[in-house]
Write a protein that holds these residues in place. Structure first.
Motif, PDB file in Angstrom:
ATOM      1  N   GLN B  90      36.718  -1.623  35.907  1.00 54.08           N
ATOM      2  CA  GLN B  90      36.589  -0.593  35.110  1.00 54.08           C
ATOM      3  C   GLN B  90      35.047  -0.765  34.005  1.00 54.08           C
ATOM      4  O   GLN B  90      34.063   0.077  33.922  1.00 54.08           O
ATOM      5  CB  GLN B  90      37.414  -0.465  34.295  1.00 54.08           C
ATOM      6  CG  GLN B  90      38.657   0.282  35.229  1.00 54.08           C
ATOM      7  CD  GLN B  90      39.601  -1.023  35.682  1.00 54.08           C
ATOM      8  OE1 GLN B  90      39.148  -2.175  35.564  1.00 54.08           O
ATOM      9  NE2 GLN B  90      41.006  -0.919  35.987  1.00 54.08           N
ATOM     10  N   ALA B  93      31.851  -0.849  35.761  1.00 49.63           N
ATOM     11  CA  ALA B  93      31.313   0.654  36.032  1.00 49.63           C
ATOM     12  C   ALA B  93      30.943   1.258  35.050  1.00 49.63           C
ATOM     13  O   ALA B  93      29.802   1.984  35.037  1.00 49.63           O
ATOM     14  CB  ALA B  93      32.679   1.220  36.873  1.00 49.63           C
ATOM     15  N   ILE B  94      31.707   1.230  33.801  1.00 48.00           N
ATOM     16  CA  ILE B  94      31.294   2.240  32.702  1.00 48.00           C
ATOM     17  C   ILE B  94      29.913   1.504  31.853  1.00 48.00           C
ATOM     18  O   ILE B  94      29.074   2.419  31.694  1.00 48.00           O
ATOM     19  CB  ILE B  94      32.274   2.279  31.831  1.00 48.00           C
ATOM     20  CG1 ILE B  94      32.280   3.453  31.086  1.00 48.00           C
ATOM     21  CG2 ILE B  94      32.656   1.337  30.732  1.00 48.00           C
ATOM     22  CD1 ILE B  94      33.588   4.050  30.404  1.00 48.00           C
ATOM     23  N   VAL B  97      27.044   2.313  34.418  1.00 46.19           N
ATOM     24  CA  VAL B  97      26.673   3.799  34.517  1.00 46.19           C
ATOM     25  C   VAL B  97      26.192   4.136  33.348  1.00 46.19           C
ATOM     26  O   VAL B  97      25.258   5.137  33.219  1.00 46.19           O
ATOM     27  CB  VAL B  97      27.977   4.387  35.361  1.00 46.19           C
ATOM     28  CG1 VAL B  97      27.444   6.120  35.209  1.00 46.19           C
ATOM     29  CG2 VAL B  97      28.077   3.909  36.528  1.00 46.19           C
ATOM     30  N   ARG B  98      26.924   4.245  32.299  1.00 50.83           N
ATOM     31  CA  ARG B  98      26.640   4.632  30.889  1.00 50.83           C
ATOM     32  C   ARG B  98      25.628   4.212  30.241  1.00 50.83           C
ATOM     33  O   ARG B  98      24.638   5.097  29.709  1.00 50.83           O
ATOM     34  CB  ARG B  98      27.725   4.780  30.104  1.00 50.83           C
ATOM     35  CG  ARG B  98      28.934   5.732  30.653  1.00 50.83           C
ATOM     36  CD  ARG B  98      29.881   5.778  29.175  1.00 50.83           C
ATOM     37  NE  ARG B  98      30.990   6.647  29.343  1.00 50.83           N
ATOM     38  CZ  ARG B  98      32.123   7.051  28.599  1.00 50.83           C
ATOM     39  NH1 ARG B  98      31.877   6.351  27.244  1.00 50.83           N
ATOM     40  NH2 ARG B  98      32.944   7.879  28.478  1.00 50.83           N
ATOM     41  N   ASP B 164      22.540   2.053  39.345  1.00 51.55           N
ATOM     42  CA  ASP B 164      23.973   2.138  39.062  1.00 51.55           C
ATOM     43  C   ASP B 164      24.768   1.547  40.050  1.00 51.55           C
ATOM     44  O   ASP B 164      25.728   0.813  39.963  1.00 51.55           O
ATOM     45  CB  ASP B 164      24.381   3.574  38.589  1.00 51.55           C
ATOM     46  CG  ASP B 164      23.892   4.049  37.404  1.00 51.55           C
ATOM     47  OD1 ASP B 164      23.373   3.267  36.538  1.00 51.55           O
ATOM     48  OD2 ASP B 164      23.994   5.323  36.912  1.00 51.55           O
ATOM     49  N   THR B 190      37.314   0.968  40.389  1.00 50.67           N
ATOM     50  CA  THR B 190      36.027   1.726  39.735  1.00 50.67           C
ATOM     51  C   THR B 190      35.855   3.277  39.836  1.00 50.67           C
ATOM     52  O   THR B 190      35.323   3.780  39.187  1.00 50.67           O
ATOM     53  CB  THR B 190      34.854   0.935  40.733  1.00 50.67           C
ATOM     54  OG1 THR B 190      34.780  -0.526  40.607  1.00 50.67           O
ATOM     55  CG2 THR B 190      33.612   1.612  40.434  1.00 50.67           C
ATOM     56  N   LEU B 194      35.804   5.991  36.701  1.00 52.04           N
ATOM     57  CA  LEU B 194      34.530   6.607  36.382  1.00 52.04           C
ATOM     58  C   LEU B 194      34.831   8.133  36.503  1.00 52.04           C
ATOM     59  O   LEU B 194      35.392   8.660  37.448  1.00 52.04           O
ATOM     60  CB  LEU B 194      33.322   6.381  37.527  1.00 52.04           C
ATOM     61  CG  LEU B 194      32.711   5.136  37.326  1.00 52.04           C
ATOM     62  CD1 LEU B 194      31.599   4.977  38.381  1.00 52.04           C
ATOM     63  CD2 LEU B 194      31.951   5.126  35.912  1.00 52.04           C
ATOM     64  N   GLU B 195      34.047   9.089  35.525  1.00 49.24           N
ATOM     65  CA  GLU B 195      33.907  10.473  35.498  1.00 49.24           C
ATOM     66  C   GLU B 195      32.901  10.951  36.023  1.00 49.24           C
ATOM     67  O   GLU B 195      31.540  10.327  35.630  1.00 49.24           O
ATOM     68  CB  GLU B 195      34.551  10.907  34.082  1.00 49.24           C
ATOM     69  CG  GLU B 195      36.034  10.385  33.893  1.00 49.24           C
ATOM     70  CD  GLU B 195      36.431  10.975  32.347  1.00 49.24           C
ATOM     71  OE1 GLU B 195      35.341  11.312  31.543  1.00 49.24           O
ATOM     72  OE2 GLU B 195      37.535  10.439  31.789  1.00 49.24           O
ATOM     73  N   ASP B 198      30.280  10.906  33.220  1.00 47.53           N
ATOM     74  CA  ASP B 198      29.434   9.550  33.139  1.00 47.53           C
ATOM     75  C   ASP B 198      28.249   9.467  33.999  1.00 47.53           C
ATOM     76  O   ASP B 198      27.146   9.191  33.592  1.00 47.53           O
ATOM     77  CB  ASP B 198      30.457   8.435  33.556  1.00 47.53           C
ATOM     78  CG  ASP B 198      31.567   8.097  32.613  1.00 47.53           C
ATOM     79  OD1 ASP B 198      31.601   8.523  31.442  1.00 47.53           O
ATOM     80  OD2 ASP B 198      32.683   7.697  33.337  1.00 47.53           O
ATOM     81  N   ILE B 199      28.527  10.116  35.244  1.00 47.47           N
ATOM     82  CA  ILE B 199      27.330  10.139  36.215  1.00 47.47           C
ATOM     83  C   ILE B 199      26.258  10.939  35.640  1.00 47.47           C
ATOM     84  O   ILE B 199      25.104  10.755  35.408  1.00 47.47           O
ATOM     85  CB  ILE B 199      27.665  10.182  37.530  1.00 47.47           C
ATOM     86  CG1 ILE B 199      28.677   9.171  38.059  1.00 47.47           C
ATOM     87  CG2 ILE B 199      26.568  10.518  38.543  1.00 47.47           C
ATOM     88  CD1 ILE B 199      29.795   9.622  39.266  1.00 47.47           C
ATOM     89  N   SER B 202      24.105   9.457  32.669  1.00 45.15           N
ATOM     90  CA  SER B 202      23.109   8.427  33.225  1.00 45.15           C
ATOM     91  C   SER B 202      22.167   9.061  34.024  1.00 45.15           C
ATOM     92  O   SER B 202      20.967   8.501  33.733  1.00 45.15           O
ATOM     93  CB  SER B 202      24.035   7.762  34.363  1.00 45.15           C
ATOM     94  OG  SER B 202      23.298   6.516  34.772  1.00 45.15           O
TER      95      SER B 202
END
Lengths: 248, 260
Positions: B90, B93-94, B97-98, B164, B190, B194-195, B198-199, B202
């Motif tokens: 998690q 991933a965050i 991406v963020r 990412d 993962t 992710l929401e 978030d993408i 990014s």
């Protein structure tokens, strides 16, 4: 006709042009001479609007060049830059045909290429050169390509900035002859800046000497050697002694 | 030193920095206005796409891969202190991406693309190619700046997305190969965590960073001084300014999008 009246240009505290008055008649070849750093290139760039002059007026056929529409104005000019200023990322023919393929009167690529090859031939380069990149050419060839680019769109006025600088005497002679031929053949108004006296004698109808930001002397090429002006005499004979300080 | 002298010593660089920011803002605004007005130069745009996007892929991919792997190791080691090792998927991933994906890609673009644009345009200026463009009735802003900035604006979000993904894959490789995570549950965690926002953030960051990196490269190239020293200074200052502005923009964007 190009006319300059009281043209001033400073860069910070450095007053480069201090009131230049000069007239270049239509269809004639004027050569501006003067020592290094006397503002010859700045003068030329002021006429083209590449550098904005601080005071005075510059007119082309009676029109103030700072108030004309830029594209049609620039379309009347061709320019050979001191180092050629060829675009590294483009092939030789694309450099020559650059203007032909852009703007309102753009030509199809094939036609532009044909004209480019014809202009390259005019300056003594073979069609094989067309597909090379500028970095693959010698200095003399780059100058010739620059000359081909300057004449490609058949301008009314051509500026030559130090056309023989950095060339060997034979290549300089070739370039001088080409410039003279092209100026006569095309009937253009030409303005050349140089401190190469061989160029002056080969290219000029009239000569102006720029010194300390003003036109020190101007007259026909035939009067150059006979003038009593000490500045001109020192310059054309390359003397260290005289009114022009050797160390500036 | 007198108080007035000390004040002047502080004021001068502040004024210089503000003037610099003003020049950047004006140049960016001019670029935007030229983006929508013809003529357009598609060939230059395609070349810029290749330079900014395609040729940046290796450096972006490798940077993201190693960063994702290192991030997984760090989170695992740090998480052990409070029995939170399980959150590696998690947080990788965050984090990628963020934050790390966009910022690292932005900085890599500043290093690779801003420097190259600044050096190229500065060299063109020094060798009078910019003057030659003008005499050939071609606006350097339209011919040189607009294609590069548009390419940066469009390509860098894609590079960020790729970065990412590769970064998460780096974390996955380390997590499953070295730290003993189950492959299926790593991927599941993962994806679940992710929401969409978030993408999207990014990608927005990528677009802004791409714009900054290319505008700065073009501006400093155009403003270059004479000679090799001028080209060198333009390149160095462009990279430093782009990197700082990217980090500052990242903070502002993060504050706006995630600030409480």
């Amino acid at each position: 006709m190009i006319a300059l009246q009281g043209v001033h240009k400073s860069f910070g505290p450095n007053r480069v042009l201090r009131g230049v008055d000069l007239t270049i008649a239509k269809g004639t070849s004027m050569v501006i001479i003067g020592g290094s750093g006397t503002g010859k290139s700045v003068l030329l760039k002021c006429i083209l609007g590449l550098v904005r002059h601080d005071a005075g007026t510059i007119t082309l056929d009676g029109q103030d060049v700072s108030r004309v529409e830029r594209d049609p104005f620039l379309a009347r000019f061709g320019m050979l830059f001191q180092g050629g200023a060829l675009f590294d990322s483009l092939k030789v023919w694309e450099n020559v045909a650059f203007r032909l393929m852009r703007g309102a009167g753009r030509l199809p690529q094939d036609q532009a290429r044909q004209i480019a090859i014809e202009k390259l031939r005019r300056v003594g380069l073979t069609p094989a050169v067309a597909d090379l990149f500028p970095a693959e050419l010698s200095g003399g060839m780059q100058k010739r390509v620059g000359l081909a680019r300057a004449i490609a769109a058949e301008p009314e006025i051509i500026f030559f900035d130090e056309p023989t600088t950095g060339l060997d005497p034979i290549m300089a002679g070739v370039i001088n002859d080409l410039i003279r031929e092209i100026v006569v053949e095309m009937g253009v108004t030409a303005m050349t800046i140089t401190h190469d006296m061989t160029s002056v004698r080969a290219i000029a109808d009239s000569v102006a000497m720029l010194h300390q930001g003003v036109i020190q002397w101007t007259g026909p090429i035939g009067a150059l050697d006979a003038t009593p002006d000490p500045y001109v005499q020192q310059f054309i004979h390359g003397r260290a002694d005289g009114p022009i300080a050797a160390v500036r | 030193m007198t108080p007035a002298g000390a004040l002047a010593g502080i004021g001068r660089p502040v004024l210089a920095a503000l003037a610099s920011l003003g020049r950047i803002a004006i140049y960016a605004a001019q670029t935007i206005t030229h983006l929508v007005r013809p003529p357009f130069y598609p060939r230059e745009f395609l070349t810029a796409l290749m330079q900014v996007g395609w040729l940046s892929l290796p450096v972006v991919g490798l940077t993201a891969l190693f960063t994702g792997g290192a991030l997984a190791l760090q989170i695992y080691a740090g998480g052990q202190r409070f029995s939170a090792e399980a959150v590696v998927p998690q947080i990788v991933a965050i984090g990628m991406v963020r934050e790390l994906g966009p910022v690292l890609v932005g900085l890599m673009i500043a290093a690779r693309v801003t420097s190259s644009i600044a050096a190229e345009i500065a060299t063109m200026k020094v060798t009078e190619q910019i003057d030659a463009l003008v005499t050939l009735s071609t606006n350097p802003m339209k011919y040189l700046t607009v294609p590069r900035v548009l390419a940066g604006f469009l390509c860098v979000p894609l590079l960020v997305a790729i970065g990412d993904i590769i970064g998460i894959m780096g974390g996955f490789a380390v997590g499953t190969g070295q730290l003993g995570f189950n492959r299926a549950s790593y991927i599941q965690n993962t994806v679940n965590f992710l929401e969409g926002s978030d993408i999207i953030t990014s990608l927005i960051k990528g677009a802004v960073f791409g714009f900054i990196a290319t505008v700065i490269g073009c501006l400093y190239g155009m403003q270059s001084g004479r000679g090799a020293q001028g080209v060198g200074a333009a390149t160095k200052n462009a990279v430093a300014t782009a990197a700082i502005l990217i980090l500052a923009a990242n903070f502002i964007l993060t504050s706006v999008m995630f600030g409480q």
